[in-house]
Design an enzyme around this catalytic site. Structure first.
Site, PDB file in Angstrom:
ATOM      1  N   HIS A  51       0.853  -1.205   0.000  1.00  0.00           N
ATOM      2  CA  HIS A  51       0.000   0.000   0.000  1.00  0.00           C
ATOM      3  C   HIS A  51       0.882   1.246   0.000  1.00  0.00           C
ATOM      4  CE1 HIS A  51      -3.283   2.681   0.683  1.00  0.00           C
ATOM      5  NE2 HIS A  51      -4.132   1.720   0.991  1.00  0.00           N
ATOM      6  N   HIS A  91       1.020 -20.775 -13.809  1.00  0.00           N
ATOM      7  CA  HIS A  91      -0.026 -19.975 -14.456  1.00  0.00           C
ATOM      8  C   HIS A  91      -0.045 -18.582 -13.833  1.00  0.00           C
ATOM      9  CE1 HIS A  91      -1.492 -23.815 -16.039  1.00  0.00           C
ATOM     10  NE2 HIS A  91      -1.420 -24.277 -14.807  1.00  0.00           N
ATOM     11  N   ASN A 102     -13.455  -5.014 -17.636  1.00  0.00           N
ATOM     12  CA  ASN A 102     -12.867  -4.875 -16.308  1.00  0.00           C
ATOM     13  C   ASN A 102     -14.001  -4.900 -15.286  1.00  0.00           C
ATOM     14  OD1 ASN A 102     -11.677  -4.111 -13.922  1.00  0.00           O
ATOM     15  ND2 ASN A 102     -10.626  -2.318 -14.741  1.00  0.00           N
TER      16      ASN A 102
END
Length: 467
Positions: free
Chosen positions: A249, A339, A376
């Site tokens: 953050h 992946h 999105n």
């Protein structure tokens, strides 16, 4: 007696240490975080945004000038989104400039009831067996909370632990997973339900600020419900096991904090501002996040190889400056990852992450196809990407999946999952997976509006037949 006393003196500490070790192993056994199942939401076909209808939505925004029309249509053309994505009903009915609270709540409840019903039915769990509920809808804060609406509808237990998250942005689903993970560390035999989506009904921007109208091009309706547990008895039924999770953050940095923020334009219209410093902020957050999670997910041999290569490059720095050139060493993430599940923040986001991690088109395909098919969908995007991998039968027992997402704040969150059993079940991709990836990823917006890119803005006008 003296001999027995001496024996006890030496053996009791060993027994005590053995007891502590067994206790630690028992606690770790019950702290594991498993995904039992997940369900991505697919709205009904009457909520699809066709190319022509997108043109109408843009056209009816009376606040756009000719420059903004051209800018917005060019953005849609290069967005990587098809005409199979979904929008809220108030936008489809032409009420995007005057949404009501009922629009917002009905949008959420349509998702809640469809996805949670299917998830509970498939897992054969009743609502009363849910011990923890985490709901993440970033841009809608209702009273009572959205979590309370779910509890009321499904008549969940009085002692259920409830967390209702807002304002966490596109990376919030991993924040929700982290909240559940922390609960699992102190509570045994728990089942948790994570619900993640975004409310678009009240958040469609109707102004003409370029940094804010871009959000209208990318964000689409969707959502996901995820069922997690730390019950050892359910281990064999699980799909994935969480190996590690890292949150970064950068909210303390003003540049990062303000690059992706909900605000008002000069006319007082609320929208979502995407600033020019966003790529830089995302890069910094990504680098810091990768620095922390890389030692946790990659084998020691790859870390040593990178360290040695970096040392050699540093030693050769002086000779390189005199004419030679030593390429910068790159970490090979594929040595520990099978992946890559990337956030579908946009075509540029996918390209940027792919370049940074040196990924192939095969690795990027799930994210690209998810952006193309569903757009999105904010914090739920990762799970549509995961669903694509599963529908394509890529996921085998023991495979490692690396998830990474970005969000306002500015945040970068990532985690690693291990596939517990072979997967290839039907899911939200069931009706279209055979057609992906298409041989020609034609962009219907390009076919309809591509001519705009070469149009002189002084004489620009959208012909009626395109509206």
């Amino acid at each position: 007696m003296e001999m027995i006393s001496m024996l006890l003196l030496y053996t009791l500490p060993l027994f005590y240490l053995l007891f502590l070790l067994l206790k630690f192993l028992h606690q770790k056994k019950h702290q594991s975080c498993y995904i039992l199942d997940y369900e991505c939401f697919k709205p009904s076909d009457d909520r699809k945004l066709s190319t022509k209808f997108c043109g109408k939505i843009i056209r009816r925004n009376q606040n756009l000038g000719l420059n903004e029309y051209k800018f917005l249509l060019k953005a849609i053309v290069s967005s990587g989104i098809s005409e199979q994505t979904y929008a809220p009903r108030n936008i489809l009915s032409g009420r995007e400039d005057c949404p009501t609270i009922d629009d917002s709540l009905s949008e959420m409840e349509e998702f809640f009831h469809d996805s949670i019903d299917k998830l509970l039915k498939r897992s054969k769990l009743s609502p009363s067996e849910i011990d923890v509920l985490v709901v993440n809808i970033s841009m809608l804060a209702a009273v009572p909370s959205l979590a309370s609406r779910i509890i009321n509808h499904y008549k969940m237990r009085d002692d259920i632990k409830v967390y209702n998250l807002t304002g966490m942005g596109c990376s919030a689903s991993l924040i929700s997973i982290n909240a559940v993970q922390n609960i699992f560390k102190t509570h045994k035999n728990v089942c948790a339900l994570v619900v993640t989506s975004e409310s678009l009904s009240p958040n469609w921007y109707t102004g003409n600020n370029r940094s804010m109208i871009l959000a209208n091009c990318l964000f689409r309706s969707g959502g996901c419900a995820i069922l997690l547990t730390n019950k050892v008895a359910l281990k064999k039924k699980a799909m994935f096991k969480l190996k590690c999770l890292v949150r970064t953050h950068h909210g303390a940095r003003d540049e990062s904090y303000g690059c992706c923020i909900q605000t008002e334009d000069e006319q007082g219209r609320i929208g979502f501002h995407l600033g020019k410093t966003l790529p830089k902020a995302a890069t910094r957050a990504c680098i810091d996040n990768l620095k922390e999670i890389t030692p946790k997910i990659l084998p020691l041999r790859e870390l040593l190889r990178f360290a040695v290569a970096s040392f050699i490059r540093k030693m050769n720095k002086n000779s390189s400056a005199k004419g030679g050139s030593t390429p910068r060493p790159v970490i090979n993430f594929k040595t520990g990852v099978d992946h890559f599940c990337l956030h579908t923040g946009g075509k540029a986001v996918i390209d940027g992450i792919g370049q940074s991690l040196c990924l192939s088109e095969y690795d990027l395909e799930p994210a690209r196809m998810t952006l193309h098919r569903f757009g999105n969908t904010s914090a739920s995007s990762l799970w549509y990407v995961l669903g694509y991998m599963e529908a394509k039968k890529r996921l085998k027992k023991g495979d490692k999946i690396f998830m990474i997402s970005f969000g306002a704040g500015f945040k970068c969150n990532s985690c690693m999952w291990e596939v517990v059993r072979d997967l290839g079940d039907t899911n939200v991709w069931e009706d279209c997976i055979e057609s992906y990836p298409p041989q020609n990823l034609a962009n219907p917006f390009m076919e309809t509006y591509g001519w705009i890119q070469n149009e002189d803005i002084s004489t620009f006008k959208i012909p009626d037949e395109y509206l």
